[in-house]
Design an enzyme around this catalytic site. Structure first.
Site, PDB file in Angstrom:
ATOM      1  N   GLU A 181       1.716  -0.320  -5.069  1.00  0.00           N
ATOM      2  CA  GLU A 181       0.825   0.783  -5.409  1.00  0.00           C
ATOM      3  C   GLU A 181       1.751   1.995  -5.478  1.00  0.00           C
ATOM      4  O   GLU A 181       2.157   2.532  -4.452  1.00  0.00           O
ATOM      5  CB  GLU A 181      -0.245   0.967  -4.342  1.00  0.00           C
ATOM      6  CG  GLU A 181      -1.217   2.099  -4.654  1.00  0.00           C
ATOM      7  CD  GLU A 181      -2.201   2.356  -3.526  1.00  0.00           C
ATOM      8  OE1 GLU A 181      -3.385   2.600  -3.812  1.00  0.00           O
ATOM      9  OE2 GLU A 181      -1.785   2.319  -2.352  1.00  0.00           O
ATOM     10  N   ASP A 207       0.844  -1.183   0.000  1.00  0.00           N
ATOM     11  CA  ASP A 207       0.000   0.000   0.000  1.00  0.00           C
ATOM     12  C   ASP A 207       0.889   1.246   0.000  1.00  0.00           C
ATOM     13  O   ASP A 207       1.830   1.353   0.797  1.00  0.00           O
ATOM     14  CB  ASP A 207      -0.890  -0.031   1.241  1.00  0.00           C
ATOM     15  CG  ASP A 207      -1.826   1.156   1.332  1.00  0.00           C
ATOM     16  OD1 ASP A 207      -2.693   1.287   0.467  1.00  0.00           O
ATOM     17  OD2 ASP A 207      -1.668   1.949   2.286  1.00  0.00           O
TER      18      ASP A 207
END
Length: 655
Positions: free
Chosen positions: A352, A315
């Protein structure tokens, strides 16, 4: 007696045959106390052990060995005048509803290594799923809904669908406090997604079928899930959050790191303790410090070696590529160290590649695969019927060479997705023009405003059969594009059965029927499910859809690629173009494909290439009845052109 590793006590609680070694990093601290508890419900410890710095301190590590300690021992740390804290290296925490009363649990490692499947990246098909939301609905027909064991019961479904990996939203423990009140019943809303970590090792009990306060059976339960997924040819990828913690910024909570040493674990702007906030969650983890780097590496190795996980999706991974001043370093950062690690380099590492400070898709070091946000955006815009997308769309379908073709990176550096947990589901993408997030308690101010969605004539759910039909057709168009694109496809759970969140595009705090996968609803979308299965089978059967080399827009005749418009070799790349066609040759099977993508509101006649000794056969046309698609003896096209219906996608195959 101490458990020494590289000359210093090993951090965390290490259970030995004759006791437990406890160790914690605490820099520039004067007093460290180890509290031992009899039960997770106790508010006061049964024993307080004050560590003597002349005996129990090596460098910045405080440590003590307790003889006769055993697995299951409950403990906390107390550092100077800070509140009691949890051990960030603990493998389990007690299940207190009040997080401030939680204790760490000493766990003994099993050292039983689960064999990894090591499926090649080009053969990988990812299914992003949330363990609880996938099985929570009463009609999911599982014995233990919303749990690791409940997910295990759904493995046959995933195997039949054809995916090769599940990507779980965070499973290590997090603080679920949001501070928001739901508008329906006035109840406090809780964070169900898990992007608010307390520690990076402890598996959450939120998904355990055993909710006993002091149990640590969730570890066994999760290992069983991983083992069973592997038996069925499915890898496990974890969504991990190393960019921030649940402690927030100034005035936030104290779980561990703030008390251990603020400057070590967080990026700070000045001596006034102003937290940098590239995460948008109040703080940014300082991944430049060796203590923090070692902790992250240890965490990843634990999940990979001890728990059997096959890979990780990071993330806001670009935060791991910033220096202590917040400037982008890229290859001179932890990101590069991870792909060079002798253990972790064998994992699937997915990033990401953006945060609040910038967008870095394509800038990750070689060895990383990356979520391709540009792919998501252009497919949505093209399906919606937006002008000026054809050239961009073709680049993305052909593997995004303009982004990833450098440093010997392959098309499989590229994770293609149209939807994910964050945003609309695929059905909502074709059912809503606007987000509907009022239930989140933030006056519809949260969530993305620019979704590139179109409701096709009615906002939200409708009984209009014409609207439902075009929505289903658009779903098939998106799924078709996804599975013929070069790179690694990722599908969001339930998209293959028309899952809806009723227009909520930021459902992080919705643990209810609006987010649970509705398996009964899936009965009305069995055509979409079958379409998804067949597209996955097609991708697996023909190497051309999993090509190791990039498909370029330039002269590709020698590679068996042709780009067309309604006339052969005359693609329309003008601003107002809403269609494109291309031919692909699969040398392994001596098969040619002709693919038409028509986002125009009217019919278009596409001239067909001539085949030597073969004929064109219809494989799939998203505008046609399911009975006409994916047939071994499909309709032979005798004309020199193919009439593509409005808003349709077509695949012809040489026979």
């Amino acid at each position: 007696m101490y458990n020494w590793e590289a000359g210093v006590p090993k951090l965390g609680a290490t259970v030995e045959s004759n006791g437990i070694n406890f160790a914690i990093f605490a820099k520039n601290k004067k007093k460290v106390v180890l509290n031992i508890y009899k039960s997770g419900s106790d508010l006061l410890p049964k024993e307080k052990i004050v560590l003597d710095p002349s005996i129990n301190k090596t460098g910045d590590i405080w440590h003590i060995f307790l003889q006769n300690g055993s697995e299951g021992t409950l403990y906390t740390w107390k550092i100077d005048d800070y509140p009691e804290i949890l051990d960030p290296y603990a493998l389990s925490y007690t299940n207190n509803k009040n997080y401030s009363n939680r204790k760490s649990i000493a766990i003994k490692l099993s050292h039983e290594k689960e064999k990894h499947l090591e499926i090649p990246m080009q053969d990988t098909i990812i299914y992003e799923a949330h363990i609880k939301l996938f099985t929570q609905n009463f009609n999911s027909m599982v014995e233990f809904p919303g749990t690791y064991s409940g997910f295990l019961e759904k493995i046959p479904y995933l195997k039949d669908l054809g995916v090769t990996a599940v990507e779980f939203l965070p499973v290590y423990e997090w603080d679920d406090f949001t501070g928001n009140i739901g508008i329906n019943n006035g109840a406090k809303l809780k964070n169900i997604w898990g992007y608010n970590p307390i520690g990076f090792f402890a598996l959450t009990k939120k998904f355990s079928k055993n909710q006993k306060l002091d149990s640590h059976s969730e570890i066994v339960e999760f290992k069983e899930l991983v083992k069973e997924l592997h038996k069925n040819g499915i890898e496990v990828i974890l969504d991990v959050v190393y960019n921030h913690t649940a402690e927030g910024g100034k005035g936030g909570k104290f779980y561990n790191f703030k008390a251990m040493d603020l400057n070590t674990f967080y990026m700070l702007e000045n001596s006034n303790v102003q937290f940098m906030n590239y995460s948008g969650c109040g703080n940014t983890v300082n991944t430049n410090n060796k203590v923090v780097k070692d902790m992250i590496v240890s965490s990843l190795r634990y999940w990979y070696l001890e728990m059997g996980v096959d890979g990780f999706r990071f993330d806001l991974a670009s935060i791991l590529g910033r220096n202590e001043e917040g400037h982008w370093l890229g290859e001179n950062s932890l990101l590069n160290e991870l792909v060079q690690d002798p253990i972790l380099s064998h994992c699937k590492l997915i990033s990401e590649s953006w945060d609040l400070g910038g967008y870095y898709v394509g800038d990750m070091p070689a060895g990383w695969s990356e979520w391709n946000g540009k792919y998501r955006d252009v497919v949505r815009k093209f399906i919606k019927g937006e002008f000026g997308q054809v050239t961009e769309l073709l680049k993305r379908i052909f593997g995004s060479p303009d982004i990833f073709k450098r440093n010997d990176r392959t098309p499989y550096s590229n994770i293609n997705f149209i939807t994910c947990h964050d945003g609309f589901t695929m059905w909502d993408l074709v059912s809503y023009n606007n987000k509907h997030n009022l239930n989140n308690g933030e006056n519809n101010q949260d969530g993305e405003n620019h979704n590139n969605s179109y409701n096709n004539g009615a906002e939200g759910e409708t009984e209009d059969k014409t609207i439902i039909a075009i929505r289903k057709q658009q779903l098939k168009n998106m799924l078709l594009i996804l599975f013929i694109s070069q790179g690694v496809p990722m599908i969001l759970m339930g998209d293959e059965m028309g899952r809806t969140q009723l227009g909520n595009n930021n459902a992080y705090c919705q643990n209810n029927r609006s987010t649970w996968v509705d398996w009964e609803r899936g009965n009305n979308f069995s055509d979409i499910t079958e379409f998804t299965k067949n597209m996955i089978k097609l991708r697996k059967k023909y190497n051309i859809f999993r090509n190791r080399d990039y498909l370029e827009l330039e002269d590709n005749k020698n590679k068996g690629v042709g780009i067309h418009g309604v006339k052969l070799n005359c693609p329309d790349f003008s601003y107002y173009s809403l269609s494109i066609a291309f031919s692909l040759y699969d040398s392994n099977s001596d098969t040619t494909f002709y693919i038409i993508l028509n986002s125009y509101h009217g019919e278009l006649n596409f001239e067909l290439p001539k085949l030597n000794g073969k004929k064109w056969q219809l494989l799939v046309d998203t505008s046609k009845d399911d009975s006409e698609n994916f047939l071994e003896d499909g309709k032979i096209i005798s004309d020199t052109f193919y009439k593509a219906a409005p808003k349709s996608s077509v695949i012809l195959i040489s026979k």
